[in-house]
Structures are given as structure tokens and as C-alpha cells.
Design an enzyme around this catalytic site. Structure first.
Site, mmCIF file in Angstrom:
data_model
loop_
_atom_site.group_PDB
_atom_site.id
_atom_site.type_symbol
_atom_site.label_atom_id
_atom_site.label_comp_id
_atom_site.label_asym_id
_atom_site.label_seq_id
_atom_site.Cartn_x
_atom_site.Cartn_y
_atom_site.Cartn_z
ATOM 1 N N LYS A 1 -2.196 -22.624 26.386
ATOM 2 C CA LYS A 1 -1.378 -22.893 25.192
ATOM 3 C C LYS A 1 -1.113 -21.591 24.423
ATOM 4 O O LYS A 1 0.010 -21.307 24.012
ATOM 5 C CB LYS A 1 -2.098 -23.899 24.277
ATOM 6 C CG LYS A 1 -2.049 -25.328 24.793
ATOM 7 C CD LYS A 1 -3.001 -26.259 24.042
ATOM 8 C CE LYS A 1 -3.015 -27.621 24.733
ATOM 9 N NZ LYS A 1 -4.043 -28.537 24.229
ATOM 10 N N GLN B 1 -8.788 -28.989 20.172
ATOM 11 C CA GLN B 1 -8.814 -29.461 21.563
ATOM 12 C C GLN B 1 -9.839 -30.588 21.722
ATOM 13 O O GLN B 1 -10.983 -30.470 21.279
ATOM 14 C CB GLN B 1 -9.136 -28.276 22.497
ATOM 15 C CG GLN B 1 -9.057 -28.587 23.970
ATOM 16 C CD GLN B 1 -7.642 -28.920 24.458
ATOM 17 O OE1 GLN B 1 -6.639 -28.473 23.892
ATOM 18 N NE2 GLN B 1 -7.545 -29.731 25.493
ATOM 19 N N ASP C 1 -0.351 -32.309 17.176
ATOM 20 C CA ASP C 1 -0.685 -33.290 18.218
ATOM 21 C C ASP C 1 -0.077 -34.656 17.894
ATOM 22 O O ASP C 1 0.003 -35.521 18.774
ATOM 23 C CB ASP C 1 -2.210 -33.480 18.291
ATOM 24 C CG ASP C 1 -2.855 -32.675 19.394
ATOM 25 O OD1 ASP C 1 -2.226 -32.520 20.450
ATOM 26 O OD2 ASP C 1 -3.993 -32.223 19.190
HETATM 27 N N1 GUN Z 1 -7.152 -32.981 25.377
HETATM 28 C C1 GUN Z 1 -6.408 -33.517 26.388
HETATM 29 N N2 GUN Z 1 -5.124 -33.707 25.988
HETATM 30 C C2 GUN Z 1 -5.055 -33.283 24.710
HETATM 31 C C3 GUN Z 1 -3.993 -33.219 23.770
HETATM 32 O O1 GUN Z 1 -2.850 -33.599 24.015
HETATM 33 N N3 GUN Z 1 -4.326 -32.683 22.552
HETATM 34 C C4 GUN Z 1 -5.588 -32.271 22.243
HETATM 35 N N4 GUN Z 1 -5.810 -31.802 21.021
HETATM 36 N N5 GUN Z 1 -6.594 -32.323 23.107
HETATM 37 C C5 GUN Z 1 -6.327 -32.831 24.329
#
Ligand code: GUN
Length: 294
Positions: free
Chosen positions: A53, A97, A120
Site C-alpha cells: 500500500k 491493518q 476503509d
Molecule cells: N485486512 C484485510 N483486508 C483489509 C482491508 O481491506 N482493510 C484493512 N484495514 N485491513 C484488512
């Protein structure tokens, strides 16, 4: 003829669009969009997601920062850090995350991010707005699916969409998005999950099938009708002795079988996966525009 939905190509196009916008901001000497990603602990998969990311943010010209915290970080310490970024004007998006270590309550953490910076789209305020059809920050993976359907001109209006999986990250939001009375939605939506006694009964009715269950190659050709559109959200590691890594990535759909009967299908890898990061950048840009009026 089955057509492949190329998420890699579309995600590249979206990243190019964002890069152009950031270049323009730079030329005008305006503030750049910023994303902070917070990782607690050392789960290797999460570590790799967070780094990719951050790398993609830098590629498009956004500011990115990774906060890597020890596994033993307390819930209060994490909330204090989030509050610091809630009021830091350099950052327009905050992403924590998931999953978090067991001693931290995920829901408390999600609620501690101000909805305006919740890139998110997991905050209850943003979820509520999504359900009632108001403009809001849409969770990245469902947003990516909507964008793929749109860019491949796959009409959803009046179509029967069957979503397999009911997670807060994918199943519930995509089901809610597609049933909205809007041009790019307006679908008849069924959500199937592990309590269904006969999943095939539902999946066979799908004009569009969205698989988000986390079970490798679960959806077989005999569970579907001919010409179905298949969106595979699964990213599963399975053993592969022929690969130097010892594993390969497969989706929730048995691609070899299903690609013979589908009208459109997303491959894994290279389908929905690359779209998730592209839409995270897009969400950061949306948050930036709302917070700065740029
Ligand atoms: N862990 C797996 N997918 C995601 C997501 O889309 N956002 C976040 N914050 N953590 C994740």
C-alpha cells in the site's frame, strides 16, 4: 467466448488518473494527499499488504507513512496514536491493518478513526450512509468490484446477483451497494453463507456471482448456470510443489472449470486483488478533497 476481467489493467488506469491529479497538485504547489497505515504486530501477510500500500502511494505521488507497532501495544496506546492522526492535517486517510492482536477490540479501533479519514469505509457512520444510499467512503474491495463492473459495462439492473460470504469487509457492503436504487446498481441481491444447506440452489440462480468466502476453488462449474458473470474475491494460498515458493495463489472459484461456462470472469491473481489498493488510493483522494476543498 469467456472474457477475462483484467483488474491489473483497470487498476493501472485508475492509478494513472490519480497520478495525474497529484502531478497537477505538485505543479500548483498545493498540499498532497497523505495516507498513514498502522500495523500492529508482525503478521507476515499484513506486513506485505501494508508495504505494498505504501509503495503504491509513493508511485502515484501521495504522501505515505507506515506506523509499525509492537504486538504488545495496548488498545489505549493505539487509540492515542489514531487520535493524533485524526487531527494531523498532513494525513487525510488513516488505515489500521486488520486483523489486530486478540487483546485489542477491533470495533473500538474502527470507531476511534474520524469518519472523514476512514479510508476503509468501516466506521459505523460510513457503513450507515452506504446502507441508506448516501455518498460516503466505500470499502475498497466492494468499490473495486463496482468499478470493474462499470468499466466492463456489465449491467446489474434487474439482474440476480448472488453474493457468497457475509463479511463486513466484502459480502455485506457489496450486497448493500448493488441493491441501491441507482443506475449502476439496482440488482436483485441474495446473500448466501455457511448456514445454507444447499449453496448450489442459490448459486445456480445467479446472473452475477460474487465469491468472498476464503475457501480455495470452492465454486465449481456445476454450481452455476451458463453465461454467468463471475467475480472472485478469494486470495488463498495452496501448496504447489512446482513453484519455487512452494505455494500458489488461487481464488474461491475453480477457474479452470468455471472459465469454460462463464461469460465474464476475474482471474486470481490479477482480478479483484489489484483493484483493492487502487480504490484505497481513490478513497484517500476523496477524503483529501473533502477535507481540503481542493
Ligand atoms: N485486512 C484485510 N483486508 C483489509 C482491508 O481491506 N482493510 C484493512 N484495514 N485491513 C484488512
Amino acid at each position: 467466448m469467456t472474457k477475462l476481467i483484467d483488474g491489473k489493467k483497470i487498476s493501472q488506469e485508475i492509478k494513472e488518473e490519480i497520478k495525474l491529479f497529484c502531478n497537477k497538485l505538485k505543479e500548483e504547489e498545493k498540499q498532497l494527499p497523505g495516507l498513514v497505515t498502522i500495523l500492529v504486530g508482525n503478521n507476515p501477510a499484513s506486513f506485505s499488504y501494508v508495504n505494498s500500500k505504501a509503495k503504491t502511494c509513493n508511485e502515484v505521488g501521495m504522501i505515505s507513512k507506515v506506523e509499525q507497532l509492537d504486538e504488545s501495544t495496548s488498545e489505549d496506546e493505539l487509540i492515542s496514536l489514531i487520535k493524533k492522526y485524526n487531527s494531523d492535517e498532513k494525513f487525510h486517510g488513516i488505515l489500521v491493518q486488520l486483523p489486530l492482536p486478540k487483546h485489542i477490540n477491533e470495533s473500538n479501533i474502527i470507531k476511534s478513526i474520524i469518519p472523514e479519514k476512514d479510508v476503509d469505509g468501516f466506521h459505523p457512520v460510513n457503513v450507515g450512509k452506504l446502507v441508506i444510499g448516501e455518498d460516503t467512503i466505500i470499502p475498497c474491495t466492494p468499490y473495486g468490484i463496482i468499478e470493474l463492473l462499470k468499466r466492463y459495462k456489465i449491467d446489474t439492473s434487474g439482474k440476480h446477483v448472488v453474493v457468497v460470504g457475509r463479511s463486513n469487509i466484502v459480502g455485506k457492503p457489496i450486497a448493500n451497494l448493488l441493491l441501491q436504487k441507482k443506475e449502476e446498481a439496482n440488482a436483485i441481491v441474495t446473500v448466501v453463507h455457511s448456514a445454507a444447506k444447499n449453496i448450489s440452489y442459490y448459486t445456480k440462480q445467479a446472473d452475477i456471482l460474487i465469491a468472498a468466502i476464503g475457501s480455495p476453488n470452492f465454486i465449481k462449474a456445476d454450481m452455476l448456470k451458463n453465461e454467468v458473470v463471475v467475480i472472485d474475491v478469494g486470495i488463498n494460498r495452496i501448496e504447489d510443489k512446482n513453484s519455487t515458493k512452494g505455494y500458489k495463489i488461487v481464488g474461491d472459484v475453480d477457474f479452470d472449470e468455471v472459465s469454460k461456462i462463464a461469460s465474464y470472469i476475474t482471474p486470481v491473481p490479477g482480478g479483484v486483488g489489484p483493484m483493492t489498493i487502487a480504490m484505497l488510493l481513490k478513497n484517500t483522494l476523496i477524503a483529501y478533497k473533502l477535507l481540503t476543498n481542493n
